[in-house]
Design a protein around this motif. Sequence first.
Motif, mmCIF file in Angstrom:
data_model
loop_
_atom_site.group_PDB
_atom_site.id
_atom_site.type_symbol
_atom_site.label_atom_id
_atom_site.label_comp_id
_atom_site.label_asym_id
_atom_site.label_seq_id
_atom_site.Cartn_x
_atom_site.Cartn_y
_atom_site.Cartn_z
ATOM 1 N N SER A 181 0.814 -1.213 0.000
ATOM 2 C CA SER A 181 0.000 0.000 0.000
ATOM 3 C C SER A 181 0.849 1.265 0.000
ATOM 4 O O SER A 181 0.413 2.313 -0.462
ATOM 5 N N GLU A 182 2.107 1.163 0.464
ATOM 6 C CA GLU A 182 2.946 2.354 0.554
ATOM 7 C C GLU A 182 4.221 2.259 -0.272
ATOM 8 O O GLU A 182 4.906 3.262 -0.483
ATOM 9 N N PRO A 188 5.180 9.936 -2.516
ATOM 10 C CA PRO A 188 3.832 10.391 -2.130
ATOM 11 C C PRO A 188 2.775 9.360 -2.531
ATOM 12 O O PRO A 188 2.953 8.595 -3.475
ATOM 13 N N LEU A 189 1.656 9.357 -1.808
ATOM 14 C CA LEU A 189 0.581 8.421 -2.062
ATOM 15 C C LEU A 189 -0.576 9.109 -2.759
ATOM 16 O O LEU A 189 -0.710 10.331 -2.742
ATOM 17 N N LYS A 190 -1.421 8.290 -3.386
ATOM 18 C CA LYS A 190 -2.632 8.808 -4.013
ATOM 19 C C LYS A 190 -3.794 7.877 -3.672
ATOM 20 O O LYS A 190 -3.621 6.699 -3.393
ATOM 21 N N GLU A 191 -5.000 8.459 -3.703
ATOM 22 C CA GLU A 191 -6.195 7.678 -3.415
ATOM 23 C C GLU A 191 -6.655 6.939 -4.677
ATOM 24 O O GLU A 191 -6.664 7.506 -5.764
ATOM 25 N N THR A 192 -7.029 5.653 -4.517
ATOM 26 C CA THR A 192 -7.570 4.869 -5.632
ATOM 27 C C THR A 192 -8.779 4.085 -5.125
ATOM 28 O O THR A 192 -9.135 4.171 -3.943
ATOM 29 N N GLY A 195 -7.870 2.013 -2.205
ATOM 30 C CA GLY A 195 -7.212 2.700 -1.107
ATOM 31 C C GLY A 195 -5.968 3.439 -1.579
ATOM 32 O O GLY A 195 -5.757 3.634 -2.787
ATOM 33 N N LYS A 196 -5.136 3.872 -0.639
ATOM 34 C CA LYS A 196 -3.943 4.632 -0.986
ATOM 35 C C LYS A 196 -2.840 3.714 -1.517
ATOM 36 O O LYS A 196 -2.611 2.635 -0.976
ATOM 37 N N ILE A 197 -2.177 4.166 -2.614
ATOM 38 C CA ILE A 197 -1.020 3.462 -3.172
ATOM 39 C C ILE A 197 -0.002 4.518 -3.604
ATOM 40 O O ILE A 197 -0.339 5.699 -3.714
ATOM 41 N N LYS A 199 2.179 7.088 -5.646
ATOM 42 C CA LYS A 199 1.731 7.922 -6.764
ATOM 43 C C LYS A 199 2.145 7.359 -8.114
ATOM 44 O O LYS A 199 1.442 7.520 -9.117
#
Length: 227
Positions: A181-182, A188-192, A195-197, A199
């Motif tokens: 997930s990270e 940086p992460l993004k919403e999908t 959930g967050k993954i 960028k």
Amino acid sequence: MQSLTQNLLGNVFSWTKGRKPSVLSEDKATGMIPYLTASYFRTGEVEYWANPRDKNIVDAKTDDVILIWDGSNAGDVFRGLQGALASTMVKFSKSEKYLSSFLYFFLKTKFKELNARTTGSTIPHVNGSVLKDFELPAFDLSVQQTIAAILSKIQEAIENQDKIIKTTTELKKSLMKKIFSEGLNGEPLKETEIGKIPKGWEVTTLEKVSQKLKAGGTPKTGNKNFW
């Protein structure tokens, strides 16, 4: 040399079946004692509590040998807890000839036989005649104590190993969840929709990945968008 004279278990021990208390509570109140179920013996988590003054309860101590009498696990044996004995279990009497710890380990070796020879068409239960006819080796108390001490150490080591494996498995699951997930690069992460993954990642399906692999599209190390 130790005598191998045998004693029938039924001639040495008797047993008392547990009873369901008049009232069982899911919440612990002052003075309440655990209702000793097989689940509690296995997990250490109390499901129900009972009043020690309840006339229906069968009191069990930590050194009592407890046997599951009814159900799919009939024949399994426990010890080490104190409380009100569940109605599906029995506790064994004490004996001047045999230590409770020795009886416990002896019955551990008989689980498969007891479980395979249960009676009852709806709910299986231990066949008392089979249990009574088990032959106990007539070891001196000192020999019994030595055997029980050795087996206790082995059991303790196995239980500790199981705890380590459980902890390691939980750590692995947590780490895999974090990685998937990270990512590993701290980007940086993004919403999908899942959930967050990271960028630089894209959400895809196993079917699309499978099709790409079948077509000869081997993922490349630098291709972050493939996955």
